[in-house]
Design an enzyme around this catalytic site. Structure first.
Site, mmCIF file in Angstrom:
data_model
loop_
_atom_site.group_PDB
_atom_site.id
_atom_site.type_symbol
_atom_site.label_atom_id
_atom_site.label_comp_id
_atom_site.label_asym_id
_atom_site.label_seq_id
_atom_site.Cartn_x
_atom_site.Cartn_y
_atom_site.Cartn_z
ATOM 1 N N CYS A 61 137.525 71.896 -20.772
ATOM 2 C CA CYS A 61 138.811 72.505 -20.417
ATOM 3 C C CYS A 61 139.953 71.862 -21.200
ATOM 4 O O CYS A 61 139.947 70.651 -21.433
ATOM 5 C CB CYS A 61 139.116 72.298 -18.934
ATOM 6 S SG CYS A 61 137.844 72.836 -17.794
ATOM 7 N N CYS A 62 140.907 72.697 -21.560
ATOM 8 C CA CYS A 62 142.187 72.235 -22.100
ATOM 9 C C CYS A 62 143.208 73.309 -21.765
ATOM 10 O O CYS A 62 142.865 74.315 -21.117
ATOM 11 C CB CYS A 62 142.126 71.945 -23.598
ATOM 12 S SG CYS A 62 141.950 73.368 -24.678
ATOM 13 N N SER A 63 144.423 73.153 -22.171
ATOM 14 C CA SER A 63 145.466 74.115 -21.792
ATOM 15 C C SER A 63 145.081 75.551 -22.091
ATOM 16 O O SER A 63 145.206 76.429 -21.251
ATOM 17 C CB SER A 63 146.781 73.786 -22.499
ATOM 18 O OG SER A 63 147.314 72.601 -21.964
ATOM 19 N N LEU A 105 143.145 75.830 -18.758
ATOM 20 C CA LEU A 105 143.756 75.289 -17.546
ATOM 21 C C LEU A 105 145.008 76.061 -17.156
ATOM 22 O O LEU A 105 145.389 76.092 -15.992
ATOM 23 C CB LEU A 105 144.095 73.809 -17.741
ATOM 24 C CG LEU A 105 142.898 72.895 -17.967
ATOM 25 C CD1 LEU A 105 143.359 71.484 -18.290
ATOM 26 C CD2 LEU A 105 141.971 72.907 -16.759
#
Length: 139
Positions: A61-63, A105
């Site tokens: 996960c990341c932005s 996210l």
């Protein structure tokens, strides 16, 4: 199933929900060393864990989800795909043989995580599509 996972933001509602879901489903989750670190490291380390078969699948996960997917896809044998809903999670397994799930996210609601993850984990690889994936990997 052993699942490598990580996020560049360890205290995010989606990350907390993801961990709850994976544990509730009975999976052996392995947090990558860079969990909570830089998205490049997180994506790469999740990809490495899958490629070396230390984990059967990975979740990163990341932005946007795109960064960790790009980093994971730099690892030979990894097919990371960003998924935003149940239908896409199913399709990337059936048609793209994705072994790493990348989540945004900022665009994934915590209440949608369970449905996305369950679908992605339960959908079998699309055997009819493996030849296409094999051709891609030999280039």
């Amino acid at each position: 199933m052993k699942i490598a996972w990580g996020s560049d933001q360890s205290d995010h509602p989606v990350v907390r929900r993801l961990e709850e879901v994976l544990i509730a489903l009975g999976h052996d989750i392995q947090s990558v060393p860079a969990h909570g670190g830089d998205w490049v490291d997180v994506g790469h380390q999740v990809g490495e864990a899958v490629a070396c078969r230390c984990a059967r699948r990975g979740v990163a996960c990341c932005s946007t989800g795109t960064g960790v997917a790009m980093a994971a896809n730099k690892v030979s044998g990894v097919r990371a795909a960003v998924c935003s809903d149940r239908e896409l999670a199913e399709q990337v397994r059936l048609f793209n043989h994705a072994n790493v799930l990348a989540l945004s996210l900022e665009r994934t609601a915590p209440e949608d995580v369970e449905e996305i993850v369950k679908t992605w984990l339960r959908t079998p690889d699309g055997a009819a599509q493996r030849d296409s994936v094999d051709r891609l990997e030999t280039r």
